[in-house]
Design a protein around this motif. Structure first.
Motif, PDB file in Angstrom:
ATOM      1  N   MET A   1      36.152  36.611 -17.571  1.00 43.73           N
ATOM      2  CA  MET A   1      36.769  37.302 -16.441  1.00 43.73           C
ATOM      3  C   MET A   1      36.013  37.019 -15.148  1.00 43.73           C
ATOM      4  O   MET A   1      36.622  36.818 -14.096  1.00 43.73           O
TER       5      MET A   1
ATOM      6  N   PRO B   1      43.235  45.547 -14.176  1.00 44.72           N
ATOM      7  CA  PRO B   1      42.469  44.693 -15.099  1.00 44.72           C
ATOM      8  C   PRO B   1      41.058  45.198 -15.355  1.00 44.72           C
ATOM      9  O   PRO B   1      40.469  44.896 -16.397  1.00 44.72           O
TER      10      PRO B   1
ATOM     11  N   PRO C   1      48.014  47.787 -21.763  1.00 43.27           N
ATOM     12  CA  PRO C   1      46.701  47.155 -21.575  1.00 43.27           C
ATOM     13  C   PRO C   1      45.564  47.919 -22.229  1.00 43.27           C
ATOM     14  O   PRO C   1      44.568  47.311 -22.631  1.00 43.27           O
TER      15      PRO C   1
ATOM     16  N   THR D   1      42.887  41.560 -21.370  1.00 46.79           N
ATOM     17  CA  THR D   1      41.813  40.914 -20.606  1.00 46.79           C
ATOM     18  C   THR D   1      41.954  39.392 -20.651  1.00 46.79           C
ATOM     19  O   THR D   1      41.794  38.710 -19.631  1.00 46.79           O
TER      20      THR D   1
ATOM     21  N   TRP E   1      44.905  38.506 -18.335  1.00 47.01           N
ATOM     22  CA  TRP E   1      44.543  38.548 -16.914  1.00 47.01           C
ATOM     23  C   TRP E   1      43.683  37.340 -16.537  1.00 47.01           C
ATOM     24  O   TRP E   1      43.867  36.736 -15.474  1.00 47.01           O
ATOM     25  N   SER E   2      42.731  36.987 -17.399  1.00 48.43           N
ATOM     26  CA  SER E   2      41.833  35.863 -17.097  1.00 48.43           C
ATOM     27  C   SER E   2      42.603  34.545 -17.009  1.00 48.43           C
ATOM     28  O   SER E   2      42.402  33.754 -16.078  1.00 48.43           O
TER      29      SER E   2
END
Length: 277
Positions: free
Chosen positions: A162, A218, A245, A253, A256-257
């Protein structure tokens, strides 16, 4: 301006980019060594957060389902510090752009994508060191990872992934801003993003609109994933029906990354190339 020709083959271009990128990572790390105040501040900040929030909030906030608040807090602090990567890279890239360093790089036989790669790679390495210092500080105040060796390693890998993805967002923002004063004024904006999450308190007590925002933040997904993998309190609120989430924090996660990388890697490289035209 010095002319250069990129290697014709794809493998050659990749080697060229990696070689130049590693050189620029070394340049960024050397620059940090020459600015000890900046380096010390970046490393002391995580440890200060552990002591400050752990003892100030620890006596006033009840952990959902019971447990040590500092163990509940540490994953949130890991996530919070991870998200500071955005503004750290933004400031460095904007500083280089405003002082003409980027123009100097463009005049040299350097792979175009190597410059953003160098900035983000250096941030990843310094970020890993910061996480190590924060983890050591957490151990001193009573935090423990109870999930086992592999889940603990997986949590830190998620944090590193991340951070790397966020550093590309910061690189793009720094290229767009191109002014270190403006970038410096943007730094405080990261704190509302990290605070409006489950990092310090459960989201269940928030007003409905804020709770929805916090649940899909996030930062919350990363925090929940770390709590789950570390085996810390608050991994799942008893009797709650969490948002997707928070019910699947590791998948969220990762999603999102990947999304951040897919968007900001090409944007950063393209923006850097266009600034030289």
């Amino acid at each position: 301006m010095t002319a250069y020709t990129a290697p014709a083959s794809r493998a050659g271009r990749l080697r060229w980019t990696l070689t130049d990128g590693l050189t620029l990572i070394g340049r960024e790390l050397a620059r940090l060594r020459q600015a000890p105040g900046e380096l010390v501040g970046a490393l002391v900040f995580p440890a200060t957060m552990v002591v400050l929030f752990g003892y100030v909030f620890g006596s006033a906030i009840a952990v959902p389902g019971g447990g040590n608040y500092r163990e509940y807090l540490m994953p949130g602090l890991f996530a919070m510090v991870t998200f500071t990567a955005t503004m750290a890279v933004t400031l460095r890239v904007a500083t280089d752009a405003s002082r003409g360093v980027m123009d100097r790089f463009r005049s040299m036989p350097v792979a175009r994508s190597a410059v953003p790669f160098g900035q983000t790679g250096a941030e990843l390495l310094s970020g890993v060191l910061g996480l190590a210092i924060m983890a050591a500080a957490g151990l001193l105040v009573g935090w423990r990872a109870h999930g086992g060796l592999w889940p603990t390693a997986e949590a830190f890998l998620l944090l590193a992934l991340m951070r790397y993805a966020l550093s590309w967002a910061g690189c793009y923002l720094g290229l767009v801003v191109k002014n270190e004063q403006t970038a410096d004024q943007l730094i405080p904006l990261v704190f509302p993003v990290t605070m409006l999450s489950n990092s310090f308190v459960p989201t269940g007590g928030m007003p409905t609109v804020l709770q929805v925002i916090a649940d899909w933040n996030p930062v919350s997904a990363l925090t929940a994933a770390c709590r789950d993998l570390f085996g810390n309190p608050g991994a799942a609120e008893p009797g709650a029906d969490p948002a997707w989430p928070l019910a699947h924090p590791v998948a969220a996660t990762l999603g999102w990354s990947v999304l951040l990388l897919a968007v900001f890697v090409p944007l950063s490289v393209r923006t850097y190339q266009r600034r030289g035209r």
